[in-house]
Structures are given as C-alpha cells and as structure tokens.
Design an enzyme around this catalytic site. Structure first.
Site, short mmCIF file in Angstrom:
data_model
loop_
_atom_site.label_atom_id
_atom_site.label_comp_id
_atom_site.label_asym_id
_atom_site.label_seq_id
_atom_site.Cartn_x
_atom_site.Cartn_y
_atom_site.Cartn_z
N ASN A 61 -24.22 6.62 -34.05
CA ASN A 61 -25.37 5.78 -33.69
C ASN A 61 -25.25 4.41 -34.36
O ASN A 61 -24.79 4.29 -35.49
CB ASN A 61 -26.71 6.46 -34.00
CG ASN A 61 -26.84 7.01 -35.40
OD1 ASN A 61 -25.86 7.39 -36.02
ND2 ASN A 61 -28.05 7.05 -35.90
N GLU A 63 -27.61 1.22 -35.04
CA GLU A 63 -28.99 0.74 -34.99
C GLU A 63 -29.03 -0.79 -35.07
O GLU A 63 -28.02 -1.45 -35.31
CB GLU A 63 -29.80 1.39 -36.12
CG GLU A 63 -29.87 2.91 -35.93
CD GLU A 63 -30.74 3.62 -36.95
OE1 GLU A 63 -31.14 3.00 -37.95
OE2 GLU A 63 -31.03 4.81 -36.71
N CYS A 72 -27.58 5.56 -29.34
CA CYS A 72 -27.25 6.88 -29.89
C CYS A 72 -25.75 7.13 -29.90
O CYS A 72 -24.99 6.56 -29.09
CB CYS A 72 -27.91 7.97 -29.06
SG CYS A 72 -29.71 7.99 -29.10
N GLU A 74 -24.02 9.80 -28.94
CA GLU A 74 -23.47 10.41 -27.72
C GLU A 74 -23.16 9.33 -26.68
O GLU A 74 -22.16 9.37 -25.97
CB GLU A 74 -24.47 11.39 -27.09
CG GLU A 74 -24.90 12.54 -27.96
CD GLU A 74 -26.11 12.21 -28.82
OE1 GLU A 74 -26.19 11.11 -29.39
OE2 GLU A 74 -26.98 13.10 -28.92
N CYS A 111 -31.42 13.46 -27.55
CA CYS A 111 -32.63 12.87 -26.99
C CYS A 111 -32.55 12.86 -25.46
O CYS A 111 -31.47 13.04 -24.88
CB CYS A 111 -32.83 11.45 -27.52
SG CYS A 111 -31.77 10.22 -26.76
N CYS A 114 -29.99 10.47 -23.82
CA CYS A 114 -28.59 10.92 -23.92
C CYS A 114 -28.31 12.07 -22.96
O CYS A 114 -27.22 12.17 -22.39
CB CYS A 114 -28.26 11.32 -25.35
SG CYS A 114 -28.04 9.89 -26.40
N1 THU Z 1 -29.89 9.53 -32.32
C1 THU Z 1 -28.66 9.80 -31.81
O1 THU Z 1 -27.67 9.15 -32.16
N2 THU Z 1 -28.56 10.80 -30.89
C2 THU Z 1 -29.60 11.53 -30.43
O2 THU Z 1 -29.44 12.34 -29.54
C3 THU Z 1 -30.92 11.37 -31.04
C4 THU Z 1 -31.10 10.25 -31.96
C5 THU Z 1 -30.02 8.44 -33.28
C6 THU Z 1 -30.83 7.27 -32.79
C7 THU Z 1 -31.30 6.66 -34.08
O3 THU Z 1 -30.30 5.77 -34.56
C8 THU Z 1 -31.39 7.83 -35.03
O4 THU Z 1 -30.66 8.89 -34.45
C9 THU Z 1 -32.82 8.30 -35.29
O5 THU Z 1 -33.48 8.54 -34.12
#
Ligand code: THU
Length: 158
Positions: A61, A63, A72, A74, A111, A114
């Site tokens: 991920n 940010e 994210c 994935e 999520c 994704c």
């Molecule tokens: N996140 C992912 O990388 N994958 C997911 O399926 C759910 C959330 C990340 C997004 C964000 O940077 C952090 O996790 C918190 O939500």
C-alpha cells in the site's frame, strides 16, 4: 424463488501449513509489506502475485497526505502486472498485513475496491485466481476464486 450461493474455503491455523512450494509466495508478500508506505494508517499491507511463468509481482500500500490518492497493495500488484505483463496470467495472489488498525485475530480481508479489481483480473485472463489471505496471527484463508470474495460482482467475462 429462493436460491443459495455456497462455496468452500480452507482455513489453516498457520501459513506454514500451506504446500511447501507456496511458502516462498507468502515470504515474498511479507517482504513486499516491509516497503509499504503507510505513515497515516500505520497498517502495512503486502501482496505477491504468482504469475503463470513462475515470476512474482510484488505490491504494497502506498498512502498519500491527500488520503483518497493512496492505493492498496493488491491494486499496486495487479495494476503493475496489467501494465507490464498484460499477457501473463495471475495464478495465485497472496496478501499479508501488519498494524493496529484491527485486532490480530480478525481475518484479513481485501477491501471492496480491491475485490472489484481482482475480479477484473480474473475475468480478463479467463482463469480463476487462488487467493491466500494471511492474518496477523498467521491464520490463513485460502479461496479458489475471486468470485468467493465478490459474489454477483459487476463486470463482464471476456
Ligand atoms: N489496504 C490495503 O492495502 N489493502 C486492502 O485490501 C485494505 C486496505 C490499505 C489501504 C490503507 O493504506 C491501509 O491499508 C489502511 O486502510
């Protein structure tokens, strides 16, 4: 008329119970997780896609101070695969995570956004993707297809 949607999945107490040849895939996902850029959530996620030529594609991920601009793990992995290797198929996708955002016992689950992207990859390559979700307490869920994560998903096949 009432219909039923059912599927089977595997739940392992520890990812080391996966077949030996898949251990490297999990290790690669953990190593991808180390490079996550997650200063805001402090929740680091790593993804590793095993491609049909045996190569690995890593994602984590990323940010951003403008929160919705982040992405994210994935999606980083799958979009990188689509951008650079459009003719390779994803055989398996492993996802791992670490952080206090959720209790360690809570099952790690991608999520909604994704799931939609994963479904598109599966539809595009016309082949199911095996999904390995490794929890923070090492419990591991294995699914045979993205459809199990997103039944009745939006999209077209082919
Ligand atoms: N996140 C992912 O990388 N994958 C997911 O399926 C759910 C959330 C990340 C997004 C964000 O940077 C952090 O996790 C918190 O939500």
């Amino acid at each position: 008329m009432k219909e039923k949607f059912e599927f089977n999945y595997e739940l392992l107490s520890d990812w080391t119970a996966l077949p030996n040849e898949e251990h490297i895939l999990v290790e690669q996902a953990f190593s991808a997780m180390k490079n996550a850029y997650a200063p805001y959530s402090e929740f680091k996620v790593g993804a590793c896609a095993l491609m049909d030529d045996g190569s690995f594609i890593l994602g984590n991920n990323q940010e951003n101070a403008a929160f919705p601009s982040g992405i994210c793990a994935e999606r980083v992995a799958l979009f990188y695969a689509g951008a650079n290797f459009p003719n390779k198929k994803v055989l398996t996708l492993c996802i791992v995570a670490k952080g206090d955002l959720m209790p360690a016992s809570q099952l790690l689950s991608p999520c909604g956004g994704c799931r939609q992207v994963m479904l598109e990859s599966e539809n595009r390559q016309k082949q199911h993707i095996r999904i390995i979700l490794v929890n923070q307490d090492n419990r591991t869920m294995v699914l045979d297809s993205v459809i199990q994560l997103l039944p009745f998903g939006f999209g077209r096949i082919g």
